[in-house]
Design an enzyme around this catalytic site. Structure first.
Site, mmCIF file in Angstrom:
data_model
loop_
_atom_site.group_PDB
_atom_site.id
_atom_site.type_symbol
_atom_site.label_atom_id
_atom_site.label_comp_id
_atom_site.label_asym_id
_atom_site.label_seq_id
_atom_site.Cartn_x
_atom_site.Cartn_y
_atom_site.Cartn_z
ATOM 1 N N LEU A 106 0.877 -1.159 0.000
ATOM 2 C CA LEU A 106 0.000 0.000 0.000
ATOM 3 C C LEU A 106 0.919 1.215 0.000
ATOM 4 O O LEU A 106 1.819 1.303 0.839
ATOM 5 C CB LEU A 106 -0.908 -0.012 1.238
ATOM 6 C CG LEU A 106 -2.028 1.026 1.308
ATOM 7 C CD1 LEU A 106 -2.997 0.854 0.140
ATOM 8 C CD2 LEU A 106 -2.786 0.907 2.629
ATOM 9 N N ASP A 107 0.705 2.110 -0.952
ATOM 10 C CA ASP A 107 1.625 3.234 -1.134
ATOM 11 C C ASP A 107 1.887 3.977 0.179
ATOM 12 O O ASP A 107 1.006 4.084 1.036
ATOM 13 C CB ASP A 107 1.063 4.235 -2.145
ATOM 14 C CG ASP A 107 0.949 3.646 -3.537
ATOM 15 O OD1 ASP A 107 1.649 2.664 -3.813
ATOM 16 O OD2 ASP A 107 0.164 4.185 -4.329
ATOM 17 N N LYS A 108 3.079 4.548 0.278
ATOM 18 C CA LYS A 108 3.457 5.319 1.465
ATOM 19 C C LYS A 108 2.481 6.452 1.734
ATOM 20 O O LYS A 108 2.144 6.745 2.885
ATOM 21 C CB LYS A 108 4.875 5.871 1.288
ATOM 22 C CG LYS A 108 5.395 6.657 2.476
ATOM 23 C CD LYS A 108 6.822 7.125 2.240
ATOM 24 C CE LYS A 108 7.353 7.917 3.429
ATOM 25 N NZ LYS A 108 8.753 8.369 3.219
ATOM 26 N N SER A 110 -0.656 6.517 0.951
ATOM 27 C CA SER A 110 -2.019 6.013 1.103
ATOM 28 C C SER A 110 -2.170 5.417 2.496
ATOM 29 O O SER A 110 -1.184 5.131 3.181
ATOM 30 C CB SER A 110 -2.321 4.942 0.048
ATOM 31 O OG SER A 110 -2.203 5.470 -1.258
#
Length: 239
Positions: A106-108, A110
């Site tokens: 999960l993106d930094k 997000s």
């Protein structure tokens, strides 16, 4: 056992967060408020904010050998990597007593649901089938959501030389929408939205297959239930 470890092993929070609870006077043992360094002995009643903390099954029982499976509400700024030389890595953030791995990423920038486990086999099994598994997100953008935008996102978008798979979208607010993907391309939703001139201002994952974020606050984690594990990989019989 130190009470911060006792609370952590019960799946309430990380040891670091347990220390904060202790410093705030929110933990009692047998009715008495305790501070950091306190120990919980066998038979002691440990409570956090008045709620009893249930210890996990003792290691002498067969089921206690089962691997760790947890759901974390990852805050913005935490990186889903096992590389502990990276500042803000998810492993140090959770601070679990077992060696755990994130399942997917999960993106930094997000937030929301990420699963972690000590079972490397299940990581590979889930990732191999990732393009068939639903993941649901709530997204805020910088301008009003239109029917045309939602329909275009749902049909599929060409990003980085490939078309995304058809997906489901729905409007949830003037500047917000929900989207259900069966792909896990890097920064997929942000890149898809950018193709229509939208900029994502907030992105939260709220579901992975049958596991929901629920009422977990940012930074909190919990153990997965047996029903959730069976829903993740219904053909698996051992955990």
């Amino acid at each position: 056992m130190r009470v911060n470890k006792y609370i952590s092993e019960a799946g309430i929070c990380s040891r670091r967060e347990a220390d904060e609870l202790l410093l705030a006077g929110r933990v009692t043992i047998n009715g008495e408020v305790v501070s950091t360094g306190a120990k919980a002995l066998e038979g002691d009643e440990v409570r956090v904010d008045g709620e009893i903390v249930r210890a996990r099954i003792l290691a002498s029982t067969p089921s206690a050998k089962r691997a760790v499976y947890i759901a974390l509400n990852k805050p913005v700024g935490i990186t889903c990597t096992t590389d502990q030389s990276v500042d803000g890595n998810v492993i140090d953030f959770v601070d679990h007593q077992e060696r755990i791995f994130p399942i997917g990423r999960l993106d930094k920038d997000s937030e929301g649901l990420i699963l972690l486990t000590s079972n490397g086999d299940i990581v590979n099994e889930i990732l191999r089938a990732e393009n068939h598994h639903e993941k649901e997100y709530l997204v805020a953008v910088n301008k009003p959501v239109t029917d045309e935008f939602l329909a275009g996102m749902a049909r599929g978008v060409r990003i980085r030389g490939q078309m995304t798979k058809p997906c489901r979208t729905r409007k949830i607010a003037k500047f917000g929408f929900g989207i259900v993907l069966t792909q896990g391309l890097n920064r997929q939703i942000r890149l898809m939205a950018a193709e229509f001139g939208y900029r994502v201002t907030q992105l939260r994952r709220v579901r992975i297959i049958n596991v929901k974020l629920g009422h977990l606050k940012p930074g909190q984690w919990r153990n997965l239930t047996d029903a959730e594990l069976k829903g993740l990989l219904p053909h698996r019989t051992q955990w």
